[in-house]
Design an enzyme around this catalytic site. Sequence first.
Site: not given
Length: 120
Positions: A9-11
């Site tokens: 979920r973390c870019s």
Amino acid sequence: MYRLYHNPRCSKSRTALRLLEDTGTPFTVVRYLDDPPSESVLRGLLARLDVPAAEVLRHNEPAFRALGLDQLAAIDTDTAIRALLEEPSLLQRPILETDDRAVIGRPPEQIRTLLSCPTS
């Protein structure tokens, strides 16, 4: 072998994953939110990171304040590990680890510093 501590979920974590894929580097993905690391794994990871324990924690997460970490003058290794065992989402991401070194991939290009070093 490289291990990427990854949160999909973390870019920044996704960017680090693509960087590793693009370089053809063999690695395994550690989805630490799905399968939280044990105390011994965390101790080894912190030792390989070679940064102050406070730097492995995400200070902007609500759990950081909820655990009272924002009230501490200093965060030592034991405090950081207890916090990570209670709330794995506090772990900085991405982290790339080998058997003898690790780097926090913030910015994701930091990952390249570990790729350019020999691994054990």
